[in-house]
Motif scaffolding. Sequence first.
Motif, PDB file in Angstrom:
ATOM      1  N   GLN A   1       0.843  -1.078  -0.169  1.00  0.00           N
ATOM      2  CA  GLN A   1       0.049  -0.026  -0.024  1.00  0.00           C
ATOM      3  C   GLN A   1       1.002   1.106   0.051  1.00  0.00           C
ATOM      4  O   GLN A   1       2.141   1.138   0.632  1.00  0.00           O
ATOM      5  N   PRO A   2       0.518   2.409  -0.540  1.00  0.00           N
ATOM      6  CA  PRO A   2       1.384   3.530  -0.703  1.00  0.00           C
ATOM      7  C   PRO A   2       1.610   3.923   0.975  1.00  0.00           C
ATOM      8  O   PRO A   2       2.962   4.500   0.910  1.00  0.00           O
ATOM      9  N   ASP A   3       0.923   3.856   1.902  1.00  0.00           N
ATOM     10  CA  ASP A   3       1.441   4.186   3.179  1.00  0.00           C
ATOM     11  C   ASP A   3       2.015   2.828   3.893  1.00  0.00           C
ATOM     12  O   ASP A   3       2.212   3.105   5.297  1.00  0.00           O
ATOM     13  N   THR A   4       2.366   1.916   3.388  1.00  0.00           N
ATOM     14  CA  THR A   4       3.041   0.775   4.022  1.00  0.00           C
ATOM     15  C   THR A   4       4.493   1.304   4.593  1.00  0.00           C
ATOM     16  O   THR A   4       5.023   1.548   3.614  1.00  0.00           O
ATOM     17  N   ALA A   5       4.817   0.929   5.847  1.00  0.00           N
ATOM     18  CA  ALA A   5       6.083   1.421   6.168  1.00  0.00           C
ATOM     19  C   ALA A   5       6.745  -0.054   6.523  1.00  0.00           C
ATOM     20  O   ALA A   5       6.401  -0.959   7.111  1.00  0.00           O
TER      21      ALA A   5
ATOM     22  N   SER B   1      12.065   3.364   9.386  1.00  0.00           N
ATOM     23  CA  SER B   1      10.849   3.016   8.844  1.00  0.00           C
ATOM     24  C   SER B   1      10.707   3.701   7.670  1.00  0.00           C
ATOM     25  O   SER B   1      10.676   5.290   7.633  1.00  0.00           O
TER      26      SER B   1
ATOM     27  N   ARG C   1       8.196   4.685   3.791  1.00  0.00           N
ATOM     28  CA  ARG C   1       7.299   4.257   2.850  1.00  0.00           C
ATOM     29  C   ARG C   1       7.583   4.428   1.529  1.00  0.00           C
ATOM     30  O   ARG C   1       8.800   4.753   1.040  1.00  0.00           O
ATOM     31  N   LEU C   2       6.611   3.996   0.602  1.00  0.00           N
ATOM     32  CA  LEU C   2       6.823   4.113  -0.819  1.00  0.00           C
ATOM     33  C   LEU C   2       7.473   5.314  -1.110  1.00  0.00           C
ATOM     34  O   LEU C   2       8.733   5.127  -2.191  1.00  0.00           O
ATOM     35  N   ARG C   3       7.033   6.371  -1.278  1.00  0.00           N
ATOM     36  CA  ARG C   3       7.505   7.523  -1.610  1.00  0.00           C
ATOM     37  C   ARG C   3       9.127   7.782  -1.344  1.00  0.00           C
ATOM     38  O   ARG C   3       9.713   8.161  -2.277  1.00  0.00           O
ATOM     39  N   ASP C   4       9.579   7.865  -0.234  1.00  0.00           N
ATOM     40  CA  ASP C   4      10.718   7.778   0.262  1.00  0.00           C
ATOM     41  C   ASP C   4      11.655   6.716  -0.182  1.00  0.00           C
ATOM     42  O   ASP C   4      12.793   7.023  -0.347  1.00  0.00           O
TER      43      ASP C   4
ATOM     44  N   ASP D   1      -3.323   4.869  -6.266  1.00  0.00           N
ATOM     45  CA  ASP D   1      -1.953   4.239  -6.295  1.00  0.00           C
ATOM     46  C   ASP D   1      -1.107   4.881  -7.508  1.00  0.00           C
ATOM     47  O   ASP D   1       0.278   4.982  -7.132  1.00  0.00           O
TER      48      ASP D   1
ATOM     49  N   ALA E   1       0.359   7.883  -6.030  1.00  0.00           N
ATOM     50  CA  ALA E   1       1.520   7.589  -4.900  1.00  0.00           C
ATOM     51  C   ALA E   1       2.679   7.166  -5.833  1.00  0.00           C
ATOM     52  O   ALA E   1       3.959   7.547  -5.276  1.00  0.00           O
TER      53      ALA E   1
END
Length: 607
Positions: free
Chosen positions: A351-355, A379, A381-384, A509, A512
Amino acid sequence: MARRLKTNGGEPRPGEDGSPPVPPRRLRILLGVFGVMLVVLVAGLGYQQLFRSSEHAAREQRQTQRRLVLPASRGVIYDRDQRVLAVNRPRTDAVINLSELRTGAATAQSRLAVIQRHLDRVNALNGRQDPVDASRLERAYAHDRTTPFVLARDLSNAEADKLSMGLAAADPVRLQHIDQRWYPQGATAAHLLGRVRRTLSSGEEVRGLGGIEQQHETLLSGQPGEAIVQVDAWGFAVGPATTTREPVAGVDVTLSLDLDLQLVTERALAESPALRGSVAVIAVETGEVLALSSKPGYDLNVVSPTMTTAVKQHIDAEGGWFNHATQGLYPPGSVFKIFTALAGLRGNTLQPDTALPCPGYLELGGRRLPCHNPGGHGSIRLRDALAHSCNVFAYQAGLAAGADALAAEARRFHLGEPTGLDLPAEASRMLVPDPLWKEQAGHGPWMPGDTANLAIGQGFLRCSPLQLACAVASLARRETLTVPTLLRSPGRKPSGDRPAEPLGLTDADYAALLAGLRAVVESGIGRDAQVPGISIAGKTGTAQVTRPAGTFNIAWFVAFAPIEKPQIALAVALEGARPNEEFAGAAHAAPVVREIIGAYFDKLPVR
């Protein structure tokens, strides 16, 4: 007194009574056969003379004539703005008819001496010291005695004027004016354009070799003309040739190539410290190729229509004939994290916010798989994870999605097959590995480490820079298929004759994913690709290839821009100059991307 011989009861033999002798039966048969044969022979000769005399005359004429090919003027190749990339220019040669070798030249040495004497006169008038190419002379003498032999090629105007004034009207040496292929930009777009090569048996006729020259040979070459020349019993021309069919000029071809952008890509490659490299630039909306560059290259005018042995050896040694953009197959490195993310998002394993945690490594099967940041990203997430190219995030996302899902996503973007570009010799052995392939290839069972490697674009995976440029262009349109073309095709569908293939990703998605690719350039590892005022979606990558000299890094960068309404997509792949040297996409490929995107939007404002 001698007794008279008798036969058959004492009867006298034929002829004993004065009558003519009668031949034996077998002799009479033989004489009859001979008589019949004589009648047949006389009849046959009469038939040939009376009824087939014209046919024999025609055959005799054919045996005293030779057909000459008159090359057609080759079509011009233009860029998308009608700037000349390949054209024909007049060339003046000093030539001599090989009929000068009719007498007194029975050996190769004597023939060479005769021709060299004539060339010496040409050299004396022009201040040259050219020798006769003995092997070329012998080929011409053996295969084509009717075509004038070139003594001095491509004379300047001054040299031609000196010969015109210095040679008598009846001199066997004369000037010949023909068209020669010429490339005004020299080495620019060499792999894309291809070159021409003179055919062995057709005088000055040429054929395309590689690139557009070969791909569109039928269009460019036109229809050759024909001439007939009388020859003697030794195959030498007797008198001038008579034209029987005029040549028809070839068709001009306009490419999708943007010469300005092509020059920028080649300059950026030349200034890069990379030993080898390539760039592929594609118009997102049409699939037209705007630039296609490969380093090292060669000057087309030096290799067309012939080249010296020294030139060929130099290009061979450098590997200059190889088109790295379409033929080079490399692991894509972290560029593949785009497809790892897509596999997770589409399969609902990410998920986009999965850490996910990144301590700087991942423990897997008793091994530590490293992140490029030894201290870890914490920790993330996808963006970083995309922005900072976190390996550990990609390992975990790939393992969650599974090897088959990763391979399927790569194949959805057609990374396992040629792009179908209208150029000859595109690579065809690209590879998207999966567990079944590994087993069938005899490499043993698929292991979790193989999945982790695939998730970061390493291991067995191989694709070309052109393939990745097409994949990124497709992603920019929220599709999965781009069929590139080098022909100017305004309004063309980017998938060519094939139906469009939707990406199959929700708006959230996709947003994201774009946020992560935007962050790569705006604040992440690819900041050196920034162009003021232009929003860019990009991804860096660094991979390794093993060569005899050691392990070399491949620095990657893929991008499209602007993000809001994409116009241009590209892929850059650079090979480090020295083995085991740090050579990364962020440091070396990103500046090349900046130069190209900046030049594109300097010329064509954002729409």
